[in-house]
Design an enzyme around this catalytic site. Sequence first.
Site, PDB file in Angstrom:
ATOM      1  N   ARG A  20       4.262 -12.272  14.278  1.00 31.37           N
ATOM      2  CA  ARG A  20       5.441 -11.631  15.173  1.00 31.37           C
ATOM      3  C   ARG A  20       6.393 -12.357  15.757  1.00 31.37           C
ATOM      4  O   ARG A  20       6.037 -13.448  16.461  1.00 31.37           O
ATOM      5  CB  ARG A  20       4.601 -10.917  16.194  1.00 31.37           C
ATOM      6  CG  ARG A  20       5.394 -10.422  17.201  1.00 31.37           C
ATOM      7  CD  ARG A  20       4.757  -9.546  18.135  1.00 31.37           C
ATOM      8  NE  ARG A  20       4.501  -8.121  17.761  1.00 31.37           N
ATOM      9  CZ  ARG A  20       4.331  -7.081  18.444  1.00 31.37           C
ATOM     10  NH1 ARG A  20       4.231  -6.827  19.573  1.00 31.37           N
ATOM     11  NH2 ARG A  20       4.132  -5.650  17.708  1.00 31.37           N
TER      12      ARG A  20
ATOM     13  N   HIS B 234      10.124  -3.312  11.906  1.00 31.16           N
ATOM     14  CA  HIS B 234       8.498  -3.305  12.416  1.00 31.16           C
ATOM     15  C   HIS B 234       7.651  -2.473  11.370  1.00 31.16           C
ATOM     16  O   HIS B 234       7.348  -1.211  11.527  1.00 31.16           O
ATOM     17  CB  HIS B 234       8.331  -2.677  13.730  1.00 31.16           C
ATOM     18  CG  HIS B 234       7.106  -2.885  14.552  1.00 31.16           C
ATOM     19  ND1 HIS B 234       5.910  -3.387  13.999  1.00 31.16           N
ATOM     20  CD2 HIS B 234       6.625  -2.134  15.653  1.00 31.16           C
ATOM     21  CE1 HIS B 234       5.107  -3.416  14.774  1.00 31.16           C
ATOM     22  NE2 HIS B 234       5.396  -2.718  15.807  1.00 31.16           N
TER      23      HIS B 234
ATOM     24  N   GLN C 168       4.263  -0.564  11.742  1.00 29.19           N
ATOM     25  CA  GLN C 168       4.459   0.453  12.781  1.00 29.19           C
ATOM     26  C   GLN C 168       4.849   1.876  11.958  1.00 29.19           C
ATOM     27  O   GLN C 168       4.215   2.899  12.329  1.00 29.19           O
ATOM     28  CB  GLN C 168       5.652   0.267  13.854  1.00 29.19           C
ATOM     29  CG  GLN C 168       5.882   1.565  15.035  1.00 29.19           C
ATOM     30  CD  GLN C 168       4.403   1.686  15.685  1.00 29.19           C
ATOM     31  OE1 GLN C 168       4.174   0.553  16.285  1.00 29.19           O
ATOM     32  NE2 GLN C 168       3.902   2.963  15.987  1.00 29.19           N
TER      33      GLN C 168
ATOM     34  N   ASP D 106      11.350   5.075  21.572  1.00 28.49           N
ATOM     35  CA  ASP D 106      10.979   3.806  21.771  1.00 28.49           C
ATOM     36  C   ASP D 106      11.933   3.329  23.099  1.00 28.49           C
ATOM     37  O   ASP D 106      12.772   3.743  23.448  1.00 28.49           O
ATOM     38  CB  ASP D 106      11.266   2.835  20.645  1.00 28.49           C
ATOM     39  CG  ASP D 106      10.667   1.607  20.861  1.00 28.49           C
ATOM     40  OD1 ASP D 106       9.809   1.213  21.793  1.00 28.49           O
ATOM     41  OD2 ASP D 106      11.188   0.639  19.853  1.00 28.49           O
TER      42      ASP D 106
ATOM     43  N   CYS E 276       6.167   4.555  19.762  1.00 26.84           N
ATOM     44  CA  CYS E 276       5.376   3.352  19.287  1.00 26.84           C
ATOM     45  C   CYS E 276       4.564   2.598  20.406  1.00 26.84           C
ATOM     46  O   CYS E 276       3.664   1.867  20.192  1.00 26.84           O
ATOM     47  CB  CYS E 276       6.185   2.348  18.571  1.00 26.84           C
ATOM     48  SG  CYS E 276       7.547   1.764  19.623  1.00 26.84           S
TER      49      CYS E 276
ATOM     50  N   ARG F 229      -2.529   2.589  13.968  1.00 29.42           N
ATOM     51  CA  ARG F 229      -2.151   1.531  13.384  1.00 29.42           C
ATOM     52  C   ARG F 229      -3.176   0.635  12.560  1.00 29.42           C
ATOM     53  O   ARG F 229      -2.968  -0.034  11.527  1.00 29.42           O
ATOM     54  CB  ARG F 229      -1.701   0.633  14.592  1.00 29.42           C
ATOM     55  CG  ARG F 229      -0.413   1.321  15.248  1.00 29.42           C
ATOM     56  CD  ARG F 229       0.860   0.941  14.732  1.00 29.42           C
ATOM     57  NE  ARG F 229       0.961  -0.445  14.062  1.00 29.42           N
ATOM     58  CZ  ARG F 229       1.381  -1.475  14.845  1.00 29.42           C
ATOM     59  NH1 ARG F 229       1.780  -1.182  16.141  1.00 29.42           N
ATOM     60  NH2 ARG F 229       1.589  -2.779  14.291  1.00 29.42           N
TER      61      ARG F 229
END
Length: 303
Positions: free
Chosen positions: A102, A129, A132, A221, A261, A289
């Site tokens: 990340r 992402h 996700q 988001d 998310c 996830r």
Amino acid sequence: MRHFLDLLDWDGDQILKLLKAAARMKKGLLKGKHKPRLAGKVLGLIFEKPSLRTRVSFQAGMAQLGGEAIFLNGTDVGLGKRESLPDIARTVSEYVDAIVLRTFQHDNVVEFARWSYKPVINGLSDYHHPCQALGDLLTMREYFGNLEGRTLAFIGDGNNVARSLAIACGKVGARFVLSAPAGYRFDQPFLEMYQTHIRGQLEEIDDPVKAVTGADVIYTDVWASMGQEAEAKERSKHFLPYQVNAELMKAAPEHAKVMHCLPAHRGEEITDEVMDGPQSIAFPQAGNRMHAQKALLLWAMDA
Ligand code: CP
Ligand code: NVA
């Protein structure tokens, strides 16, 4: 090498195959079944940004599959500061069987993968992402049964999450609508890439009320992503009309689900009322996830 840096190279069938595997494993887990298919394997996680879901879901998923996970804080590793990225990639990948990274610039993930001896998974970069998006498609499939022909309206910033979702939706035949204020919509290179390579149904509708009409999923988001904290005040001025609240939900079909998310900035992009309301599926979405990533880990490590 099976890197997973974005969803650009994946086709719809490959995504659906992974979602089916994830759904099977999820069902098995609910019956208490764990198959130690990654016994003896070690996953390394190197994170330069905070995380709850990505970190815990990968670690828990790895444990359920019989493997181990090692978490490294990016500051301790000093990506590109204490040591160069190629040196870190070549060192870490001597020890572990796959790495979740990340980071900020997407180029760092690409560069890391170029040097790593083991598969690299993008656990979020400023641009994509993809983990996700996999979990989100799994959630949509669970609630709607099918993905093709569904519409996801993303109300908010044309950010990493939005880009990955737009790609993912395009691949599986779902329509993606972005509703964002001027200056925060998809960038031109992304739109050109999308038209050339994805050729999905992507629309930008400025008016959020129009955007949610006919949507199966209303998604949002944060307005300022990690790394954009200094812009938060300025951004919130532009994004205020794009809040997902009860008023906006009146324009959406009754069957529509609300997804986020997470983490959520309640009172900004989404109200408590909607987040905790009957149409919200944000927490089962967070749960998925892990299931999607377990299937991804099996794919990456070819197990
Ligand atoms: N959605 C998501 O990636 O959450 P974290 O930042 O907590 O991992
Ligand atoms: N767009 C957000 C997503 C967090 C999971 C960010 O990058 O901070």
